[in-house]
Write an enzyme that holds these catalytic residues in place. Structure first.
Site, PDB file in Angstrom:
ATOM      1  N   GLU A 155      73.728  38.302 -19.782  1.00 33.54           N
ATOM      2  CA  GLU A 155      73.335  39.327 -18.832  1.00 33.54           C
ATOM      3  C   GLU A 155      73.831  38.879 -17.468  1.00 33.54           C
ATOM      4  O   GLU A 155      73.518  37.771 -17.041  1.00 33.54           O
ATOM      5  CB  GLU A 155      71.816  39.529 -18.835  1.00 33.54           C
TER       6      GLU A 155
ATOM      7  N   CYS B  19      66.332  42.452 -14.236  1.00 36.62           N
ATOM      8  CA  CYS B  19      67.037  42.278 -15.510  1.00 36.62           C
ATOM      9  C   CYS B  19      66.556  43.288 -16.541  1.00 36.62           C
ATOM     10  O   CYS B  19      65.360  43.463 -16.726  1.00 36.62           O
ATOM     11  CB  CYS B  19      66.828  40.875 -16.057  1.00 36.62           C
TER      12      CYS B  19
ATOM     13  N   CYS C 262      65.800  41.029 -20.429  1.00 33.33           N
ATOM     14  CA  CYS C 262      64.423  40.520 -20.495  1.00 33.33           C
ATOM     15  C   CYS C 262      63.572  41.404 -19.583  1.00 33.33           C
ATOM     16  O   CYS C 262      62.834  40.925 -18.736  1.00 33.33           O
ATOM     17  CB  CYS C 262      64.348  39.072 -20.053  1.00 33.33           C
TER      18      CYS C 262
ATOM     19  N   HIS D  71      59.652  40.313 -15.023  1.00 33.03           N
ATOM     20  CA  HIS D  71      59.385  40.253 -13.585  1.00 33.03           C
ATOM     21  C   HIS D  71      58.221  41.162 -13.220  1.00 33.03           C
ATOM     22  O   HIS D  71      57.449  40.877 -12.314  1.00 33.03           O
ATOM     23  CB  HIS D  71      60.643  40.617 -12.810  1.00 33.03           C
TER      24      HIS D  71
ATOM     25  N   ARG E 212      63.727  33.108 -20.873  1.00 29.25           N
ATOM     26  CA  ARG E 212      64.716  32.135 -20.415  1.00 29.25           C
ATOM     27  C   ARG E 212      64.109  30.995 -19.613  1.00 29.25           C
ATOM     28  O   ARG E 212      64.836  30.118 -19.160  1.00 29.25           O
ATOM     29  CB  ARG E 212      65.790  32.847 -19.595  1.00 29.25           C
TER      30      ARG E 212
ATOM     31  N   SER F 255      67.138  31.435 -14.606  1.00 31.28           N
ATOM     32  CA  SER F 255      68.563  31.131 -14.579  1.00 31.28           C
ATOM     33  C   SER F 255      68.974  30.487 -13.262  1.00 31.28           C
ATOM     34  O   SER F 255      70.054  29.915 -13.169  1.00 31.28           O
ATOM     35  CB  SER F 255      69.393  32.379 -14.879  1.00 31.28           C
TER      36      SER F 255
ATOM     37  N   CYS G 258      71.068  34.786 -17.701  1.00 31.44           N
ATOM     38  CA  CYS G 258      70.576  36.076 -17.230  1.00 31.44           C
ATOM     39  C   CYS G 258      70.783  36.057 -15.732  1.00 31.44           C
ATOM     40  O   CYS G 258      69.927  35.655 -14.976  1.00 31.44           O
ATOM     41  CB  CYS G 258      69.112  36.217 -17.592  1.00 31.44           C
TER      42      CYS G 258
ATOM     43  N   CYS H  80      69.168  38.324 -12.292  1.00 29.47           N
ATOM     44  CA  CYS H  80      67.938  37.956 -11.603  1.00 29.47           C
ATOM     45  C   CYS H  80      68.048  36.612 -10.922  1.00 29.47           C
ATOM     46  O   CYS H  80      67.187  36.217 -10.155  1.00 29.47           O
ATOM     47  CB  CYS H  80      66.754  38.008 -12.547  1.00 29.47           C
TER      48      CYS H  80
END
Ligand code: SF4
Ligand code: SF4
Lengths: 311, 520
Positions: free
Chosen positions: B14, B61, B64, B68, B432, B455, B499, B502
């Site tokens: 992503e 994102c 996922c 958030h 993640r 990430s 990802c 984000c």
């Protein structure tokens, strides 16, 4: 010999007409035949057809700019028809960063080859940074440049999700995300807003285009009339409660469970989409049914114009 | 002679990521990880109604999705002084559990598997299984038509790729099946989340979806089908690959990196929150014979901008630091900052959580000779998926019981309106890894909003001391026999499940006030 239009040509001639020298063509055929344990003579025709435009599945390029990949995930949720069937049987997905096997140069090459060929369906997810190109770079190039290049030889352009259509949430950030309405001003773009795109809106539009080779009837904002014709408020099953003045104030009260969400900020009275009829996730639920209300995500002035969402 | 290779874009992740590696004598000598896209959501949030934040940050994102939203709700819960009723927490967890299960399965089949199989081996399948024959026919038809997109082009299969026709054909069948199971898992989450991707029902104070017994029954029926796939297909596949053809990669510990692991912990299994699906903790030094798990002190987190496109500043706690954007900064190569814990780079995510939890199955694999790295990351994800399936059943049982209470509640209505002022932190373990959101409210509006995402930890560039981020470190030493075909590099990067959307966030230079947060 293969019939192509008026002329009859050999497989080699077709390949040659498409820029593949005879020796290379036979090499490709040999490799294909060897890989699959088939006689070379049985594959030449298919290979030639696949190489000739019109004989193969329609190519699709899916570009991602300032996106979250939510529209991609939404698309992957197609159950009827299954997403794999669309991917393997109906279209030839040449470039999609989140899906494709290739990476780096190979990915770039697949993209360039398809652009050179032209006549593909271009799907765009995510906005284009209006403040500075460097906010979104892919393969070392500004996303804006890639988009303009890909749009030039596309047979049809579909913008998916709020960001690619009208800018969505990124429009309100310092990167000043632009939708295709501004990034590709003047081009015909089929807009499929909502954040993310509704899978049935996307699959239906793609299949419509593949079957008829026509752009569906669009409203003033470039949205297919078929999906965005009606006001959410007019089809809402809480409309009766609205008329009766029953407005939900407490999510804990089972008696209020089906009451109107206007006091919780529902934007249904000025949002056009068929969400109340189609619902989301294979009809399981949707924004108003779950008690949160509509945030107006199918409208051009989403997000900034819809904020505060709960007022 | 060394050679520099750039992989841009790294696909099947992503977000937008560029990886550069320097290869010498067939091995990676040095590496650079760059995030190449930014939007600036935190800046957008300043001055808004705080209740917009979960909805907006969910869009960090879409893979996922809603992690958030969940984390943002927790930060808001604290800032608003809201106490989420246990019923509300159960609904949030059931929505999020569905997302977790789908996301891990997606990572293994759709995002990673193509790196480990030679898909063309399908043509040699000559078994009798009609389902596998159907897969063979499908792929052969694609090849005969001369159009195998999106499976080609690709990096050439190397020595570690599985070529056994039956294994490969089965894997491709499972790739196709997994897409359907994933869609069903996302639909299952929508029962309590409203719709996906991006839930609608998760708000400060709880959840808006008042549940009924039909919803519980529907969720349970869908979960049964998904649980069977996890038990009978996903976990056996990961173990089959990991302990079979990929065992040499496991023993080699390909993509190990710094071997330091961090988890915030999350997912309550009881109202007091004493029993969690994921434990919090820090492993500073991994000794495979036996290692210590320390408790986490979030005050020890700093972020370095030495090599990121922000104005120069000393490393600071994320909430004291300034975040002025500088696209022309020399020495910078990423939009991602470099978070460090007690000055050190850490890995977050499934492997980190599994190591912090000292999961018996993982320790067993280590006993047999596996070293933490690419293969262990896939194994950790599978183990967690099972844990999440079990937790969803547990939450369903608890919810059913909770719904029969006369005082059943899903939302803290008394704390729905934004406070004049306040601040809050939300911590969460996203698929993640460790995720934190911080909010400060003034005049009933968002004065400042910050997110430090998984990430950012894993994909960070070098810090001010020149210490590489975890992706970069994990690449060092990886065998790249053919520079034209750096398949091991993408295996390593994808094993983290990047990802990027984000991982990148920035703040408007105009509103760069002092940011001070109490982090507990
Ligand atoms: S819930 Fe929204 S769309 Fe439905 S009746 Fe009320 S205001 Fe209209
Ligand atoms: S109901 Fe409203 S917020 Fe929900 S998807 Fe439809 S337009 Fe968007």
């Amino acid at each position: 010999m293969i019939e192509t239009g008026k002329r009859r040509e050999s497989a080699e001639q077709i390949a040659e007409r498409n820029g593949i020298p005879r020796r290379d063509f036979l090499k490709i055929c040999g490799a294909v035949a060897a890989t699959f344990g088939l006689a070379q003579s049985t594959v030449v025709e298919q290979v030639a057809r696949a190489l000739s435009p019109g004989g193969a599945k329609p190519p699709v390029i899916w570009l991602e700019g300032q996106d979250c990949a939510g529209c991609t995930v939404s698309f992957a949720g197609s159950l009827n028809p299954p997403a794999t069937q669309i991917l393997l049987d109906r279209i030839s997905l040449r470039y999609h960063e989140t899906v494709m096997a290739a990476a780096g140069h190979q990915a770039e090459k697949a993209y360039h080859d398809t652009v050179k060929q032209g006549g593909y369906v271009l799907v765009v997810e995510g906005s284009v940074p209006g403040a500075d190109d460097r906010f979104c770079m892919v393969g070392g190039r500004p996303f804006r440049e890639i988009l303009e290049e890909a749009a030039a030889s596309a047979a049809a352009i579909i913008a998916v999700g709020a960001c690619a259509t009208y800018g969505g949430i990124p429009a309100a950030t310092p990167s000043l995300g632009l939708g295709l309405d501004r990034a590709l001003a003047g081009k015909t773009v089929i807009n499929l807003p909502t954040c993310p795109v509704h899978v049935e809106h996307l699959v239906g539009t793609v299949l419509y285009f593949l079957t008829t080779a026509q752009v569906p009837a669009l409203d003033d904002y470039g949205r297919p009339v078929a999906y965005y014709r009606t006001l959410i408020h007019d089809n809402c099953n809480r409309r009766g409660a609205y008329e009766n003045g029953q407005f939900l104030t407490d999510w804990n009260d089972p008696a209020q469970k089906e009451w109107c969400l206007l006091e919780k900020g529902c934007k249904g009275p000025f949002t056009y989409s068929d969400c109340p009829i189609r619902k989301w996730n294979d009809g399981i639920n949707y924004c108003i049914d779950c008690g949160a209300g509509c945030m107006g995500c199918s409208e051009p002035d989403f997000y900034d114009g819809m904020s505060p969402l709960f007022e | 002679m060394s050679q520099r290779i750039t992989i841009d874009p790294v696909t099947r992740i992503e977000g937008h990521l560029k990886i550069e590696i320097e290869v010498e004598n067939g091995k990676v000598k040095d590496a650079w990880s760059s995030g190449t896209m930014a939007r600036g959501f935190e800046a957008l949030l300043q001055g808004r109604d705080p209740r917009d934040a979960p909805f907006v940050t969910s869009r960090f994102c879409g893979v996922c999705y809603s992690v958030h939203q969940y984390c943002s709700c927790r930060a808001l819960d604290e800032a608003f002084g809201a106490t989420v009723p246990w019923g509300g927490t159960l609904l949030r967890n059931l929505a999020m559990g569905a997302m977790y299960i789908y996301d891990h399965i997606l990572h293994f089949y759709q995002l990673s598997a193509l790196d480990y199989i030679d898909i063309m081996a399908i043509a040699k399948y000559d078994g009798k299984d009609p389902a596998l024959q159907a897969v063979k026919e499908k792929v052969v038809a694609l090849v005969q038509a001369g159009d195998t997109s999106p499976f080609t082009p690709r990096y050439q299969p190397d020595d570690w790729c599985v070529r056994d026709p039956e294994t490969v054909t089965t894997a491709v069948k499972h790739y196709i099946d997994a897409l359907q199971i994933n869609a069903k898992a996302r639909n299952m989450g929508a029962i309590f989340g409203g719709r996906t991707p991006h839930y609608q029902s998760l708000v400060v104070g709880g959840c808006t979806q008042y549940p009924d017994i039909n919803m519980v029954a529907k969720y349970r029926t869908m979960l049964d089908e998904i649980a069977a796939f996890v038990r009978d297909v996903y976990i056996p596949d990961v173990l089959h690959f990991g302990t079979g053809p990929l065992w040499p990669l496991a023993e080699m510990g390909l993509g190990g990196g710094h071997h330091r692991y961090l988890s915030y912990g999350s997912f309550e299994k009881d109202p007091a929150g004493t029993n969690l699906v994921f434990k919090p903790g820090v492993v500073r030094k991994l000794n495979l014979g036996g290692y210590e798990v320390e408790s986490l002190d979030a005050g020890k987190i700093t972020e370095s901008v030495e090599h990121a496109w922000y104005r120069a500043a000393a490393p600071q706690h994320p909430y004291d630091g300034e975040q002025v954007f500088d696209l022309d900064r020399s020495g910078a190569y990423s939009f991602i900052k470099a978070p460090r814990y007690d000055g050190q780079a850490y890995e977050v995510g499934p492997l980190a959580r599994t190591i912090v939890a000292q999961h018996p199955k993982l320790l067993e694999l280590v006993q047999q000779g596996a070293r933490p790295g690419v293969v262990a990351r896939h194994a950790a994800r599978a183990l967690e998926t099972q844990a999440m399936v079990d937790a969803c059943y547990h939450w369903l049982d608890l919810l059913t019981r909770e719904m029969t209470r006369s005082d059943f509640r899903i939302h803290d209505t008394a704390h729905w309106d934004p406070p004049e002022s306040g601040q809050g932190a939300g911590f969460f373990e996203a698929p993640r890894g460790a995720l934190g959101h911080w909010i400060r409210i003034e005049n009933g509006e968002i004065a400042n909003y910050q997110a430090v995402v998984p990430s950012t930890w894993n994909a960070s560039p070098r810090d001010e001391k020149g210490v590489r981020g975890q992706y970069e470190e994990a690449l060092i030493g990886a065998p790249i026999p053919d520079p034209e075909n750096p398949i091991n590099a993408v295996r390593i990067i994808r094993s983290f499940d990047p990802c990027l959307a984000c991982a990148i966030h920035l703040i408007d230079p105009q509103t760069n006030q002092l940011r001070r947060f109490v982090v507990e």
